[in-house]
Design a protein around this motif. Structure first.
Motif, PDB file in Angstrom:
ATOM      1  N   GLN A 136     -35.204 -50.413  49.701  1.00 39.47           N
ATOM      2  CA  GLN A 136     -34.302 -49.888  48.808  1.00 39.47           C
ATOM      3  C   GLN A 136     -33.253 -49.953  49.429  1.00 39.47           C
ATOM      4  O   GLN A 136     -32.343 -50.101  48.314  1.00 39.47           O
ATOM      5  CB  GLN A 136     -34.925 -48.707  48.125  1.00 39.47           C
ATOM      6  N   GLY A 193     -40.525 -48.886  52.441  1.00 42.78           N
ATOM      7  CA  GLY A 193     -39.701 -48.830  51.019  1.00 42.78           C
ATOM      8  C   GLY A 193     -38.275 -48.027  50.701  1.00 42.78           C
ATOM      9  O   GLY A 193     -37.131 -48.879  50.279  1.00 42.78           O
ATOM     10  N   HIS A 237     -40.324 -41.409  47.496  1.00 45.17           N
ATOM     11  CA  HIS A 237     -41.472 -41.926  48.023  1.00 45.17           C
ATOM     12  C   HIS A 237     -42.162 -41.480  49.262  1.00 45.17           C
ATOM     13  O   HIS A 237     -43.520 -41.861  49.121  1.00 45.17           O
ATOM     14  CB  HIS A 237     -40.311 -43.227  50.326  1.00 45.17           C
ATOM     15  N   SER A 274     -33.821 -41.102  47.222  1.00 44.38           N
ATOM     16  CA  SER A 274     -35.777 -41.859  47.838  1.00 44.38           C
ATOM     17  C   SER A 274     -36.301 -41.588  48.827  1.00 44.38           C
ATOM     18  O   SER A 274     -37.878 -42.269  48.417  1.00 44.38           O
ATOM     19  CB  SER A 274     -34.487 -43.535  48.183  1.00 44.38           C
TER      20      SER A 274
END
Length: 154
Positions: free
Chosen positions: A91, A87, A121, A117
């Motif tokens: 991203q 992820g 996640h 982030s």
């Protein structure tokens, strides 16, 4: 920039020209992907192992309840870690121009963005695991209630 007509000995014909063409598009086609490595990967896996053990304990499931529980925890901890690592990579992709211009305060903003982030996640992975933990308990009950097999064919 190298001359596209130059040719190294043993190189495929056109390899230099192709390399030149690709680098000409680097500003829009070349991406650097953020990837967690080293001790950070270990920290993620260990976090998820402890998290999974805690969630299973809330359901009354402890090591010793089933011989495959430890491999289950280890496998799922790695899967949740991979979810977070992939992820972050998806991203946080940076173009060549962005990498060339990052310095000073933008790097601080990037660090904050990465922190946000990562947190997001990790929380998503934890929620996903918790949503399915009841299914594990049902599977263990079914396995324990199933007749033992001898390994012989009928």
């Amino acid at each position: 920039m190298p001359d596209p007509t130059d040719r190294k000995e043993g190189a495929e014909p056109g390899a230099s020209a192709l390399a030149f063409e690709i680098l000409e598009r680097a500003d829009r086609d070349l991406a650097f992907v953020a990837r967690l490595t080293g001790e950070s990967q270990y920290l993620l896996v260990r976090h998820f192992q402890v998290f999974i053990e805690g969630e299973l304990a809330k359901q009354g499931i402890f090591y010793g309840a089933h011989p495959l529980l430890r491999p289950f925890v280890e496998t799922h901890a790695r899967e949740l870690s991979d979810f977070v690592i992939n992820g972050i990579g998806l991203q946080h992709q940076f173009g060549l121009k962005a990498i060339e211009t990052l310095n000073g305060d933008p790097m601080h903003l990037l660090r904050i963005d990465m922190w946000d982030s990562l947190r997001s996640h990790i929380e998503d992975a934890q929620r996903h695991f918790v949503s399915g933990v009841g299914g594990l308990q049902r599977m263990l009950v079914e396995i324990e209630g199933a007749p033992a097999t001898t390994g012989k064919r009928p």
